[in-house]
Design an enzyme around this catalytic site. Structure first.
Site, PDB file in Angstrom:
ATOM      1  CG  ASP A 138     -53.886 -59.299 -51.042  1.00 13.56           C
ATOM      2  OD1 ASP A 138     -54.365 -59.145 -51.703  1.00 13.56           O
ATOM      3  OD2 ASP A 138     -52.264 -59.281 -51.058  1.00 13.56           O
TER       4      ASP A 138
HETATM    5  C1  GLC Z   1     -50.555 -59.045 -53.932  1.00 12.62           C
HETATM    6  C2  GLC Z   1     -51.792 -58.802 -54.711  1.00 12.62           C
HETATM    7  C3  GLC Z   1     -51.632 -60.642 -54.233  1.00 12.62           C
HETATM    8  C4  GLC Z   1     -50.678 -61.547 -54.451  1.00 12.62           C
HETATM    9  C5  GLC Z   1     -50.160 -61.196 -53.234  1.00 12.62           C
HETATM   10  C6  GLC Z   1     -48.309 -61.547 -52.766  1.00 12.62           C
HETATM   11  O1  GLC Z   1     -50.818 -57.610 -52.896  1.00 12.62           O
HETATM   12  O2  GLC Z   1     -52.728 -58.284 -54.450  1.00 12.62           O
HETATM   13  O3  GLC Z   1     -52.428 -61.068 -55.222  1.00 12.62           O
HETATM   14  O4  GLC Z   1     -50.970 -62.848 -54.300  1.00 12.62           O
HETATM   15  O5  GLC Z   1     -49.503 -59.754 -52.719  1.00 12.62           O
HETATM   16  O6  GLC Z   1     -47.870 -60.984 -53.280  1.00 12.62           O
END
Ligand code: GLC
Length: 751
Positions: free
Chosen positions: A263
């Site tokens: 993430d």
């Molecule tokens: C965010 C989310 C994740 C997302 C990523 C990119 O913090 O937790 O679900 O795909 O970052 O935006």
């Protein structure tokens, strides 16, 4: 003849010799694994390091020298995110990146129809492919442990079996477009509060029976090409650098051959990431929105710091080669897949798909006196009340926010549908969140209204007295603390004084219909005062069309709740037995600045007793049960039978019953099969969902429904021996229309 033949033979060989023999990694007819090994053998260590971390907000580097392309990721589970700047969250300002907004995944789960999941995955995958994206950062399948979790709307409810059955076709649908699905957030991301620093504490029964199954199904049955470890910790290690989750379970037990993509900002250290971490590191220099270093990508934990350790001889390259193999495999499955389809975007077919999923996901919770459907033949006057009747919902909520090409509001949908067959009036009712932008995407609505709640209520109540129907459209709205990433709700109640307004409207007009727009359960203190209640999810571009279709009876609702609606928060296991949002003493300590960033424990003391499993255990009557949903017709179930009274250890048993449409309209019923282990050596839930079938029945029609039961449906995870166990003894097959609406039981034995 001979001369000619020889001449043509050497011509052919000249031709092939002339046509330079493609290197294996470039040759699309070569098997992927051969292409992976060949490409790997040609890469330098620096090139290998470059491909395992981000080069921009949403892309990773390719190998320019070898013609291996960079890989592009995109949010989100409900539609393709608008383009952002190279190194920012903010909009790139493109004019070609509006998308179809599909319903939120709670709505997909509420269809209880795997065909809808396949349609969903295929459609959103086509939009990702058309936008030249190689990885879709979705679907999310975290289990609904508390109704306060800000991101439940992105997930598929409280039951691991339902979520497992619905996630597999979604993934297959996406990946048939040559786009990787990236199932998330692995694992135990069951709250947004302190999401970067809470440490989930739970026993292996809860882990393996509740929180892992949907991820396991996504990987083992869905063949997911990517998975996203979450921000939180488990066993004191961040999920993105977690030996047990990534090495032991994901790669060991499940034989995952895809890519673990962190993430954004979930990686915290280099060394653990080398040996037990992700294969691709993203977002490390942002805390999601504010902090960041321009082009700091070479400073990523798996960038220069890793290369230095290799150059110093601290590490060899076998871990690096394994990561790069996975990244290359992803490239050959997606960007370098020469047989992938071409995709499509904003097509009538995608609007149709969004509409069908919404139609099938809307849940009719209550319908006393058959107030619904609204009978347009009577040329009724409708009063629509509530901010959610007009507020755009595709903007906001966090990373799943979209720039929808269009979004039909509930009010517009009703006005279009009623047309000249009646009158549709509107009053605001309440003012909630007048904002409407996210990451620079503007809803363009001006919802400002400076009247007082009393003035707004007086206007609504007065208008409500003089119409045939009042359609109240409220709920949550994906603003902060109202179903939003990185912010849990602070209570079960509806915000903005809606409860008082709803009660006032109920007194003003007996034909009050409440449509709750949310991705979570909400308290309904007025439930006895309101004759008709509809659970409308964040339905996306086709919101107004789908709601109007159900409310006017064009569509017979067939959605079923994918999670329990508790009467009160203390009826939820996580709140009565477990810890939420975390250990009280540690939360207290965190108020001191020097402890602000401490890790805190969240102990899942409720264990496997989540959702209806807890309600059954404590004999708590929910407001509305898991699996509940009414129809504009009725269904009768025959007594279920089994084809054998004793199931052999590795045999199969068939549960049969007949379902009949006994009402006045064609409709669809979701027949649910729960299994009860009447005697077990470890505590088990009273019953657990182990099969379901959505059955379409015309008026008067009967159909036989058969469920096959084998030992997997009878097993529990015995964490004393780390194995699934089906204990000999008596079981009961329970056929039901919801977790609280049992229609028949039949006993059988496992020998
Ligand atoms: C965010 C989310 C994740 C997302 C990523 C990119 O913090 O937790 O679900 O795909 O970052 O935006």
């Amino acid at each position: 003849m001979k001369r000619t033949f020889l001449l043509s033979l050497c011509t052919v060989s000249l031709l092939t010799a002339g046509a330079q023999q493609l290197p294996i990694y470039q040759d699309p007819v070569q098997p992927i694994e051969a292409r992976v090994e060949d490409a790997l053998s040609r890469m330098t260590t620096a090139e290998k390091i470059a491909v395992i971390h981000a080069q921009s907000k949403f892309s990773s580097a390719g190998v320019q020298r070898l013609g291996i392309p960079e890989l592009w990721m995109t949010d989100g589970p409900h539609g393709i995110r608008p383009e952002v700047l190279w190194d920012e969250w903010d909009q790139a300002g493109w004019s070609n990146d509006s998308c179809t907004a599909f319903p939120a995944l709670t709505c997909l789960a509420a269809t209880w129809n795997p065909d809808m999941a396949m349609l969903y995955g295929k459609s959103i995958g086509e939009e990702a492919r058309y936008r030249k994206k190689d990885v879709l950062l979705g679907p999310g399948v975290n289990i609904y442990r508390t109704p306060l979790n800000g991101r439940n709307f992105e997930y598929m409810g409280e039951d691991p079996y339902l979520a497992s059955r619905m996630v597999v076709p979604y993934i297959k649908g996406v990946q048939q477009n040559g786009v990787a699905a990236c199932v998330k957030h692995y694992a135990l991301n069951n709250q947004e509060y302190l999401r970067h620093q809470y440490n989930a504490v739970l026993d292996d029964r809860a882990l393996y029976e509740i929180y892992l199954p949907a991820f396991r199904a996504a990987v083992v049955e869905g063949g997911a090409w990517a998975i996203m470890p979450s921000y939180n910790l488990y066993r004191k290690e961040h999920a993105a650098q977690n030996r047990r989750l990534l090495n032991d379970i994901l790669r060991g037990e499940w034989k995952f051959d895809g890519v673990a993509i962190s993430d954004w900002g979930a990686v915290h250290d280099t060394r653990p990431s080398i040996t037990q971490g992700v294969d691709m590191e993203f977002g490390s220099w942002t805390n999601g929105l504010t902090e960041g270093f321009k082009n700091a990508y070479d400073s990523y934990y798996l960038a220069q710091p890793y290369l230095k350790l290799i150059e110093q001889g601290v590490y060899g390259t076998q871990e690096l080669d394994d990561k790069v193999r996975r990244v290359l495999r992803l490239a050959f499955r997606t960007a370098m897949n020469t047989r992938k389809p071409i995709g499509s975007m904003n097509s009538p077919a995608h609007s149709e798909a969004a509409r069908r999923i919404a139609d099938e996901g809307i849940v009719l919770l209550k319908n006393d006196r058959n107030v619904l459907p609204i009978d347009l033949a009577k040329r009724p006057t409708l009063l629509v009340v509530g901010e959610n009747a007009v507020k755009m919902m595709t903007v906001g909520g966090g990373s799943s926010s979209l720039k929808a090409r269009y979004e039909i509001s509930p009010l517009d949908g009703l006005r279009q549908r009623v047309g000249t067959q009646g009158t549709v009036k509107y009053v605001r009712g309440y003012v909630g969140d007048v904002g409407g932008s996210y990451n620079g995407v503007q809803s363009g609505q001006d919802l400002n209204d400076d009247r007082t709640p009393e003035q707004l209520e007086a206007e609504a109540v007065d208008a409500a007295r003089r119409v045939d129907y009042v359609v109240y459209i409220g709920g949550l709205n994906k603003s902060n603390h109202q179903d939003c990433e990185d912010s849990d709700r602070t209570g079960l109640e509806l915000p903005y004084g809606q409860d008082r307004l709803i009660s006032a409207l109920a007194k003003a007009n007996p034909n009050l219909i409440v449509v709750n727009i949310s991705g979570n359960a909400v308290a309904m203190p007025w439930v006895k005062e309101v004759p008709a209640i509809v659970q409308g999810w964040y339905l996306g571009s086709e919101t107004g069309h789908a709601l109007a279709g159900v409310l006017t009876g064009d569509v017979n609702p067939s959605g079923r709740l994918p999670f329990t609606f508790p009467v009160r928060l203390s009826d939820v296991g996580a709140h009565r037995l477990g810890e939420y949002p975390g250990n009280a003493a540690e939360l207290e300590l965190m108020k001191q600045p020097e402890h602000k960033n401490d890790t805190i424990d969240v102990t899942y003391r409720e264990g496997i007793f989540v959702g209806y499993r807890f309600a059954d255990k404590e004999r708590i009557a929910p407001l509305f049960a898991f699996g509940h949903g009414l129809s504009y017709t009725t269904f009768a179930y025959s007594k279920p039978t089994v084809d054998k009274k004793t199931l052999s250890a590795d045999g199969q048993l068939t549960v049969s019953l007949t379902v009949t449409n006994t009402g006045m309209r064609d409709g669809e019923e979701v027949v649910q099969l729960y299994i009860s282990d009447l005697k077990s050596s470890l505590p088990r839930p009273v019953k657990e969902l182990k099969a379901f079938r959505k059955v379409a029945l015309k008026v008067g029609e009967s159909k036989e429904v058969q469920f096959t039961v084998d030992r997997t449906a009878l097993s529990y995870f015995d964490d004393r021996i780390h194995r699934w166990v089906a204990e000999p003894g008596m079981f009961e097959a329970i056929v039901a229309a919801s977790a609280s609406d049992i229609r028949g039981k039949v006993k059988f034995a496992l020998e």
